[in-house]
Design a protein around this motif. Structure first.
Motif, mmCIF file in Angstrom:
data_model
loop_
_atom_site.group_PDB
_atom_site.id
_atom_site.type_symbol
_atom_site.label_atom_id
_atom_site.label_comp_id
_atom_site.label_asym_id
_atom_site.label_seq_id
_atom_site.Cartn_x
_atom_site.Cartn_y
_atom_site.Cartn_z
ATOM 1 N N VAL A 13 0.901 -1.259 -0.021
ATOM 2 C CA VAL A 13 0.228 -0.133 0.167
ATOM 3 C C VAL A 13 0.822 1.215 -0.052
ATOM 4 C CG1 VAL A 13 -1.547 1.298 1.438
ATOM 5 C CG2 VAL A 13 -1.903 -1.121 1.239
ATOM 6 N N ILE A 14 1.978 1.133 0.804
ATOM 7 C CA ILE A 14 2.826 2.268 1.020
ATOM 8 C C ILE A 14 3.463 2.548 -0.554
ATOM 9 C CG2 ILE A 14 5.062 3.195 1.880
ATOM 10 C CD1 ILE A 14 4.465 1.719 4.380
ATOM 11 N N GLU A 15 4.065 1.671 -1.163
ATOM 12 C CA GLU A 15 4.518 1.842 -2.692
ATOM 13 C C GLU A 15 3.509 2.255 -3.623
ATOM 14 O OE1 GLU A 15 8.222 -1.481 -2.701
ATOM 15 O OE2 GLU A 15 6.288 -1.755 -4.124
ATOM 16 N N TRP A 16 2.289 1.696 -3.499
ATOM 17 C CA TRP A 16 1.226 2.118 -4.263
ATOM 18 C C TRP A 16 0.674 3.555 -4.083
ATOM 19 C CZ3 TRP A 16 -4.523 0.688 -3.954
ATOM 20 C CH2 TRP A 16 -5.225 1.200 -4.999
ATOM 21 N N SER A 17 0.460 3.911 -2.960
ATOM 22 C CA SER A 17 0.250 5.289 -2.430
ATOM 23 C C SER A 17 1.278 6.144 -2.863
ATOM 24 C CB SER A 17 -0.329 5.287 -1.078
ATOM 25 O OG SER A 17 0.797 5.054 -0.269
ATOM 26 N N GLY A 18 2.648 5.770 -2.640
ATOM 27 C CA GLY A 18 3.532 6.938 -2.943
ATOM 28 C C GLY A 18 3.691 7.066 -4.628
ATOM 29 N N ASP A 19 3.438 5.985 -5.185
ATOM 30 C CA ASP A 19 3.630 6.224 -6.739
ATOM 31 C C ASP A 19 2.533 6.877 -7.387
ATOM 32 O OD1 ASP A 19 3.153 4.957 -9.576
ATOM 33 O OD2 ASP A 19 5.182 5.074 -9.182
ATOM 34 N N TYR A 20 1.164 6.940 -6.459
ATOM 35 C CA TYR A 20 -0.113 7.385 -6.932
ATOM 36 C C TYR A 20 0.091 8.890 -6.632
ATOM 37 C CZ TYR A 20 -5.064 8.194 -7.147
ATOM 38 O OH TYR A 20 -6.190 8.873 -7.487
#
Length: 683
Positions: free
Chosen positions: A101-108
């Protein structure tokens, strides 16, 4: 009391674990059901999220099983369930889930405006560059890049249509389509965005399903496709194909979303151009090789049939066909020559009349090569002089025929036409020699014949035997030229006649009437509206199926006395004037015979009249009443001969000397006076 409390605590723990199980299980089901992995910017993130959820669900299940004692109390007492549930289930599961989730939200949230779309574009660019450098064929390139293209554009299907030589589009790649939809897009409809993008050479988009296919509902994994974006693949100002992406929801594509499609189209243009160049080289090499093979037999001093059969054997060794047909129009009886090939199949040479009813597949095009799908064949028309012939090559499945087949057929057809042209020239020269000999024979027969009817029948038969025509009819007209009576008829075989009459009113025959009265040769052609015989005239005097021919007048002096009608079935008219020249000479000979016959008849009548007059003069004089009937008969006979001779001389010699014409008038006038005196004496 403590036992009750313990049970209550266990029930609460089980309830909490069950809630965790149902929640995580629902999230995992939603994850797979919505195919979220394909919508995430990186497949590694999706693996972390799925694995984390799976471990949490698994740990929860282990905790429930141990609390319920399904596998025995030892599992709970030993602490195994605790380690499995807490460490592997919760600790590792939640760690992976939070990490993903952290990687996804950061990229998002890495970029403003459209963070997800731009991250997808960045991901697509990274992935596409590696695939483009690695793959060198159209299919492998699209196989590797299509899933990233669909991810970046949030679409569900991608298709590539290639431009074919016949100026159509054909599907060569698809990803995400159902089988029925793939079949429907094999040949896109004219109203579709695929054809519009190719035709207009510009990007074409639509959010209406009918613009994708007007008659078929296109689907991807069960969901209907309702929007699409098509971009032409262009290289060196030539459109090689059309790349399209299709989606399941109505949307408008913005300019930023065109970049991935443009990247793929540019890569495809280079790849397809390289493939086309390589294909052209292989095509040229194969075509040159097979053309050399088929040319060798035709260079030999052999007949066209021998050259065709030998070249067919050589071609069959290079490409598999099962039948070669050559159709040669001819006036004679229909006949076929069949030659078996070593690898199976036949070479068939057909000669005769090929009607449009029975051989409709030959008449689709008279100049260009064309396909006959109902026969799995390719047909090449041959124009030899003014004669049309056809070369047909049949396959078990025409779709698997080589690309150079059309060019091969054209080269083959040129060789056959050249060989046939030479043979036709030799045949024409031979026929001309035969016809000249026939003219000399006719002249001799004309000088010696006493039987006009037999002579006319012999001339009609000669026209047919010399292959000048399929049938010949000689008709003689009455003095008033209102009726044509058949005097002779010849035909190569028993023909079908709609209305076979010996006597036909000239008024029913427009062109025959014109030829008779204007004393000129008329060439008719049923395929030429300006020279076509009417249906009434054709059914009255022509056999069924005759397409063209000649109407030649017969004359005595300046007067037409009959006609020669000759016709044939072949597709094209003869370009040589030898046939018409022969018919004209023959008509002149027949006219001469008819003229001699008439003169001979008139002369015999004059001689008979003189004999009768001499007998009358030598008889002794008797009383008028006693000799009246006999006297009138004997005098009127010679007088009729004299008057007929005068009339013939006037008509047959229009430029006769004035003094001679004067004495003819005197003879005719005195003959008429003698006729009046005879009438007075015998009254």
């Amino acid at each position: 009391m403590s036992i009750i409390r313990l049970k209550r605590d266990n029930m609460q723990i089980l309830q909490e674990k069950l809630i965790w199980f149902l929640g995580c299980g629902s999230l995992l089901a939603i994850f797979f059901k919505t195919n979220l992995a394909h919508r995430l910017p990186d497949t590694q993130i999706s693996v972390k999220l799925r694995t984390g959820l799976f471990l949490i669900v698994t740990g929860t299940i282990i905790g429930i099983i141990s609390r319920l004692g399904i596998l025995g109390q030892w599992l709970l007492d030993s602490g195994v369930s605790f380690y499995l549930e807490s460490i592997f289930g919760y600790l590792i599961g939640w760690s992976l889930l939070i990490w993903g989730v952290i990687e996804w939200s950061g990229d998002y949230r890495a970029r403003s405006d459209q963070p997800l779309a731009k991250s997808r574009l960045r991901l697509f660019t990274e992935k596409a560059s590696g695939i483009i450098l690695k793959e060198h064929t159209t299919n492998s390139l699209l196989e590797g890049i299509s899933k990233y293209l669909l991810l970046s554009l949030d679409c569900q299907a991608v298709v590539l249509h290639k431009h074919e030589d016949n100026d159509t589009l054909s599907l060569i790649f698809q990803h995400g389509l159902q089988p029925e939809s793939e079949q429907a897009l094999q040949q896109p409809q004219r109203e579709s965005i695929f054809v519009a993008a190719y035709r207009d050479r510009k990007i074409t988009a639509s959010d209406t399903s009918s613009d994708l296919h007007p008659h078929t509902r296109l689907e991807s994994k069960g969901d209907p496709l309702i929007c699409g974006l098509s971009m032409p693949v262009v290289s060196h100002d030539e459109t090689l194909g059309v790349l399209s992406v299709l989606g399941t929801r109505q949307r408008a594509f913005d300019s930023g979303e065109l970049e991935p499609l443009d990247i793929v189209c540019s890569a495809l243009a280079a790849t397809m151009e390289a493939e086309k160049t390589e294909h052209d080289l292989l095509y040229e090499e194969a075509f040159r090789k097979i053309t050399k093979l088929i040319s060798a037999p035709f260079a030999k001093d052999s007949s066209m049939i021998s050259a065709l059969v030998e070249s067919a054997k050589l071609v069959q060794a290079q490409l598999s066909f099962w039948e070669l047909n050559l159709y040669l129009p001819d006036n004679g009886r229909s006949r076929s020559h069949v030659f078996a090939l070593p690898e199976g199949g036949n070479v068939n040479i057909h000669e005769g009349y090929f009607s449009k009813t029975d051989y409709s597949y030959l008449y689709k095009d008279t100049t260009n090569i064309f396909k006959a799908p109902e026969r799995q064949a390719l047909v090449m028309p041959l124009n030899i002089g003014n004669i049309s012939a056809w070369l047909e090559l049949r396959f078990e499945n025409l779709r698997f025929a080589p690309d150079y087949l059309s060019e091969l057929m054209k080269a083959w057809a040129l060789l056959i036409a050249h060989k046939l042209g030479n043979e036709q020239l030799q045949k024409t020269q031979k026929q001309a020699s035969q016809w000249l000999g026939a003219i000399r024979y006719c002249q001799e027969r004309a000088l010696s014949t006493d039987n006009v009817a037999a002579f006319l029948q012999e001339m009609a038969t000669m026209i047919v035997d010399l292959e000048l025509a399929t049938f010949c009819r000689i008709s003689l007209a009455d003095p008033q030229k209102t009726l044509l009576k058949m005097a002779a008829l010849a035909q190569t075989r028993p023909l079908n006649w709609s209305d076979e009459r010996d006597e036909i009113p000239a008024a029913e025959l427009e062109l025959h009437y014109q030829a008779l009265h204007e004393r000129k040769i008329i060439a008719f052609n049923q395929d030429n509206q300006s020279r076509k015989i009417s249906e009434l005239e054709a059914s009255s005097i022509l056999p069924d199926g005759v397409r063209h021919g000649l109407i030649v007048p017969l004359s005595i002096g300046e007067d037409s006395v009959g006609l020669i009608t000759m016709g044939e079935f072949r597709g094209g008219e003869r370009t040589s004037g030898i046939a018409e020249l022969f018919a004209s000479n023959l008509a002149a000979l027949i006219s001469m015979v008819l003229s001699w016959h008439k003169e001979k008849r008139v002369s015999q009548e004059i001689i008979e009249g003189k004999k009768k007059l001499t007998i009358i003069q030598r008889e002794p004089q008797k009383a008028p009443g006693e000799f009246t009937p006999k006297l009138r008969t004997r005098i009127n006979g010679p007088l009729a001969g004299i008057m007929a001779s005068c009339e013939y001389l006037h008509r047959s010699q229009p430029g006769i000397d004035g003094e001679v014409s004067h004495y003819l008038d005197v003879i005719e006038r005195n003959a008429a006076r003698l006729h009046e005196i005879t009438a007075e004496i015998t009254a």
